[in-house]
Design an enzyme around this catalytic site. Structure first.
Site, short mmCIF file in Angstrom:
data_model
loop_
_atom_site.label_atom_id
_atom_site.label_comp_id
_atom_site.label_asym_id
_atom_site.label_seq_id
_atom_site.Cartn_x
_atom_site.Cartn_y
_atom_site.Cartn_z
N HIS A 89 -9.65 2.29 0.41
CA HIS A 89 -8.20 2.15 0.34
C HIS A 89 -7.82 1.55 -1.01
CE1 HIS A 89 -4.15 1.58 1.22
NE2 HIS A 89 -4.18 0.71 2.20
N HIS A 147 -2.25 8.37 6.13
CA HIS A 147 -2.45 7.02 5.57
C HIS A 147 -3.80 6.49 6.05
CE1 HIS A 147 -1.53 3.24 3.76
NE2 HIS A 147 -1.64 2.58 4.90
N GLU A 204 0.01 5.88 13.56
CA GLU A 204 0.44 6.98 12.69
C GLU A 204 0.42 8.31 13.44
OE1 GLU A 204 -2.08 7.56 9.25
OE2 GLU A 204 -0.68 8.95 8.31
N LYS A 232 -9.37 8.42 2.84
CA LYS A 232 -9.85 7.04 2.63
C LYS A 232 -11.24 6.84 3.24
CE LYS A 232 -5.32 4.77 2.24
NZ LYS A 232 -4.34 5.78 2.72
N PHE A 273 1.89 -3.19 3.92
CA PHE A 273 2.23 -4.53 4.42
C PHE A 273 3.68 -4.82 4.03
CE2 PHE A 273 -2.30 -6.56 4.21
CZ PHE A 273 -2.65 -5.86 5.33
N CYS A 299 0.81 -1.22 0.00
CA CYS A 299 0.00 0.00 0.00
C CYS A 299 0.84 1.27 0.00
CB CYS A 299 -0.94 -0.02 1.19
SG CYS A 299 -1.90 -1.55 1.19
#
Lengths: 421, 82
Positions: A347, A310, A321, A342, A409, A170
């Site tokens: 996403h 994010h 975050e 998002k 990831f 991502c």
């Protein structure tokens, strides 16, 4: 070459997203706080644990001519549509070499996706099983390879300085933009078409993500499912589409009299080395990436007024975050208008860094931070100024800067910084 | 019943139209697949598979390279159809 004449600017933007078929309609929907999440119709989704997704507002098959579309995976179709918009938006009217605006050997592309042509791979396996060997498309390999979107956009504009595809789940789209900045800075290219794309709305990826407990299962209220920072957040909602920017050396942009949206100051990179899929809970890796960005650019924390976070709507990730940002920016985080777009787009995995860079560019250019929707009950762990429900005006005067975060990831952390001109 | 050359040309024109987007009326016997009709080597495989289905004929890979023009393909199909 001195660093001054290798300043990198954004001269064009393009997007096709769950909110609109181009960057303008996407931006309009974002400011209106509209959700792009919809129920997944069709029998093949009926028995899945997750039956919602932020599918593209405009089907790429309705935009591209059929003979071209049938040779491209959906992820490459999105990338091509976004790249065409960005290319035209930057004022280019022909492919490189056809006029004097850019030489092919000074033009590159860096377009990434997280998974590549996964729907082509799965659909062609169905063809093999159901219709036999002869019917498997001879275009399968060039369609499914993850570098296909970058390569097809490269063919479209005649890019010969290099065509690249960094893959970091991502974080891929953001990493692509960072790579493109470095290409220009190092003198390898004057103009780079950069961004991210993804098209993974298919029963297998959805089920696989759902079995990782990574996705929201709020099938009853699709528009409420993506809710970063809300106490009731229960995972991300899969989106699809692409976002592409035209990056250009400031010198090259000035020479051709191009309109400049903003400057890209640079990137900060790090890796968590913690777990293959779980975010490191203290935000150590994110903090390191942000610190590296501050150390390697002239960005001052005091000038950062906006963050495109994010924030995917997972319980752990959203909190880590913000913790990391607080750790590095301290009190300077208080004057940062934080947007989790998002909440509306879902996403887009490897596409996220692309569309969110387009949004960050527009936020600086229009001096407006888009809202975050669905924060009905703000999690007390979120110690930051979240822009909720309605857009917020950013300072009207003087230079302003923004940060765009993407993590993936594998523990990849990419932090991009942009500044108004 | 075996197809006539005219029927084969019409069938090939439909296939080339579907795969390469070339107008049906531009697909003529003297046209080269690669040079005139925007059918590259990968798309040629698609044309062959579609033609095999449409005309109930087998076109082995080693024969495909000899099918340069629409006329070559039509003639091949005319000769080999059941």
């Amino acid at each position: 070459m001195s660093s001054t004449n290798r300043t990198v600017v954004v001269t064009g933007i393009g997007a096709t997203t769950p909110l609109g078929g181009d960057s303008a309609t996407t931006w309009e929907a974002l400011l209106a706080g509209r959700s792009g999440v919809k129920p997944l119709e069709g029998e093949r989704f009926a028995d899945l644990p997750v039956r919602i997704a932020a599918s593209a507002a405009v089907d790429p098959g309705d935009v591209l001519p059929r003979p071209l579309a049938r040779k491209l995976d959906r992820s490459a179709q999105f990338a091509l549509i976004a790249a065409r918009e960005a290319w035209a938006d930057a004022g280019y009217t022909a492919m490189a070499g056809e006029d004097s605006s850019i030489a092919p050997e000074r033009l590159g592309t860096v377009i990434a996706s997280g998974i590549g042509g996964v729907t082509t791979l799965l659909d062609q396996y169905d063809v093999l099983k159901e219709k036999g060997v002869r019917r498997v498309s001879p275009h399968t390999v060039p369609m499914l390879m993850p570098n296909s979107p970058s390569a097809n956009v490269g063919l479209e504009v005649n890019a010969q300085a290099g065509v690249h595809t960094p893959v970091s789940a991502c974080a891929s789209g953001a990493e692509a933009i960072g790579y493109a900045v470095e290409m220009i800075r190092s003198g390898r290219a004057d103009v780079v078409v950069a961004g991210g794309t993804e098209a993974a709305i298919h029963p297998l990826p959805i089920t696989a993500f759902a079995n990782m407990m990574a996705m929201s299962k709020n099938n009853e209220e699709p528009e409420k499912a993506s809710r970063p920072y809300d106490k009731a957040r229960d995972g991300f909602v899969l989106g699809e589409g692409a976002g592409v920017v035209i990056l250009e050396s400031a010198e090259h942009a000035a020479r051709r009299g191009a309109r400049v949206y903003c400057e890209v100051l640079g990137q900060g990179l790090s890796a968590d080395s913690h777990h293959i899929a779980q975010p490191e809970p203290t935000g150590r890796g994110i903090a390191a990436a942000l610190q590296s960005l501050l150390d390697s650019t002239d960005l001052k924390p005091s000038e950062v007024v906006h963050l495109n976070a994010h924030a995917t709507s997972t319980p752990q990730g959203d909190a880590a975050e913000i913790k990391a940002l607080r750790k590095v920016l301290g009190d300077d985080l208080d004057h940062v208008a934080v947007s989790a777009t998002k909440s509306m787009t879902g996403h887009l995995l490897g596409g996220a860094g692309g569309i969110e860079t387009v949004m960050t560019v527009l936020a600086l250019h229009t001096r407006t931070a888009p809202p975050t929707i669905n924060v009905d009950d703000l999690d007390e762990d979120i110690d930051a100024d979240i822009v909720r429900d309605v857009p917020r005006a950013l300072p009207a005067e003087g230079p302003i800067a923004a940060i765009n975060n993407s993590f993936g990831f594998g523990g990849h952390n990419v932090v991009l910084a942009l500044r108004s001109v | 019943m075996a197809a006539t050359q005219e029927e084969i040309l019409k069938g090939l024109a439909d296939i080339v139209n579907e795969i390469a987007g070339i107008p049906v009326e531009d697909v003529k016997l003297d046209k080269s697949f690669t040079d005139d009709l925007d059918v590259d080597s990968l798309s040629m495989v698609e044309v062959v598979v579609a033609a095999e289905e449409a005309f109930d004929v087998k076109i082995p890979d080693e024969d495909v390279k000899n099918l340069k023009t629409v006329g070559d393909a039509a003639e091949y199909i005319l000769k080999h159809q059941d």
